[in-house]
Design an enzyme around this catalytic site. Sequence first.
Site, PDB file in Angstrom:
ATOM      1  N   CYS A  58       0.848  -1.204   0.000  1.00 24.08           N
ATOM      2  CA  CYS A  58       0.000   0.000   0.000  1.00 24.08           C
ATOM      3  C   CYS A  58       0.878   1.246   0.000  1.00 24.08           C
ATOM      4  O   CYS A  58       1.604   1.510   0.979  1.00 24.08           O
ATOM      5  CB  CYS A  58      -0.926  -0.032   1.219  1.00 24.08           C
ATOM      6  SG  CYS A  58      -1.719   1.531   1.626  1.00 24.08           S
ATOM      7  N   CYS A  61       0.204   3.768   2.788  1.00 22.08           N
ATOM      8  CA  CYS A  61       0.666   3.213   4.071  1.00 22.08           C
ATOM      9  C   CYS A  61       2.139   3.547   4.282  1.00 22.08           C
ATOM     10  O   CYS A  61       2.565   3.890   5.390  1.00 22.08           O
ATOM     11  CB  CYS A  61       0.474   1.699   4.112  1.00 22.08           C
ATOM     12  SG  CYS A  61      -1.244   1.150   3.993  1.00 22.08           S
TER      13      CYS A  61
END
Length: 333
Positions: A58, A61
Site C-alpha cells: 500500500c 501506508c
Amino acid sequence: MSYSTIRIALLLLASLAIASARPIVRHIRSTHEFDRLMKKHATETGLPVIVDFYSDGCGPCRQIAPVFKKLAKEMEGKAVFVKVDTNALHELSSRYHVRSLPTFKFFLGGKKVQEFSGAGEGQLRQFAQNVASQSELENVLLTLEELTKYYGEKDASKNEEDVAKIYRKCVDQIKSDNPDDLCVGGVARKMVKSLKKKYGDGPSTEKRFEAEEAEEGSASDGTPGGDKQQRKQQKPRGKSGSPNLHLATKEQLLAEIEKRLDAEEDAKVEDEEDDEAEFEHSWIRSEFPERVTIIGGGPAGLSAAIYAARAGLRPVVVAPPMGGQLQVKGGIV
C-alpha cells in the site's frame, strides 16, 4: 517454606531483571498478542492504543509510516502505537471491519472510540491527541471508602448499605474492562460532578493508573498517608505493587511468575523488532522479492508499473519489442 516454593521465588527474582521498556511502535504478530496488549493497557496502564492497519503493498501506508512513528515518539508515555499487517493477520482486519488502507483505529479501555481511513497527518495527530486527552480525563478512581466518608459528612441518612448500592450503580455503568469492580473513568467523573452540584462539593478521587516512572510512595493528591493506605487495599499497580516474596503464598508467586513470563515474551518480541528498518527494504533497490513483472505494455500495464514504482517496488514491463503506442515496451521503468 518448601523447596518447590523456594525455586519459584528464585525464578521470580530472576525475571525481575527483564527489561520493561516498550518499543516506540510495536508490530503485532498474532491475534493473541493483540488481545493481551489491549487487556493490559485497559486494566494496568490506562493508556490508549492507536492501531495502524497497513499492508506492505500500500503506497499511502508507506507514506504515512514515518509520520506514525514520529508521532509515537512525540507521545511516548501518553499512548501506545501498534501496527497490524492486514495480509498476515486477516482475523484482526476482519474483526474490526478494515475495508481500506491505511486505517487507523483508536482504543481506550479496550473499546474503539475513534477511527478513520487514509494517510492524513493532520487527522492522525488530532485523533491521537483527542484520545490521549480523554485518557487523562478518565484516569479517575472513586473508592467506596471515600464515598462512604463523603456521605457521612454530607448526608447522615445514608447508611453503609445505601452507599454500597450507590457505588454499585456506578460500577454497573462501566462498559470497559473493570475486573476489580471499581467506580472509575468517565462514570466516576459524572458521579462526582453530580454530587458536587447537589452538595456543593464532591468526594475526593485519585488516579486509577500511576505513571510507570512515578516514584514509589508519591501521593496523587498531596495527602500524606491516606493514599498509601488506599493503594495497599487495592490491586497493586506497576513495579511498586509487586508482592514481598517472603510474605507471598505459593499461589501468589505462581500468579506473579505467569505475569512475568508474559512480560518476558513481550521483551523477546521487542528485541527482535527493528523499527528503524520497518520499510527499509521497500525503498532500496535490492534482490529481495520486490521485483514486479508486468505482462503487457498497454495503458493498463504502464499504469500498473507507475503505481508499483510509487510503492517502492521495481516493476519490469514485458511486451513485444515492436508495435503498440508505448515507447517503453521491453524496458525497465
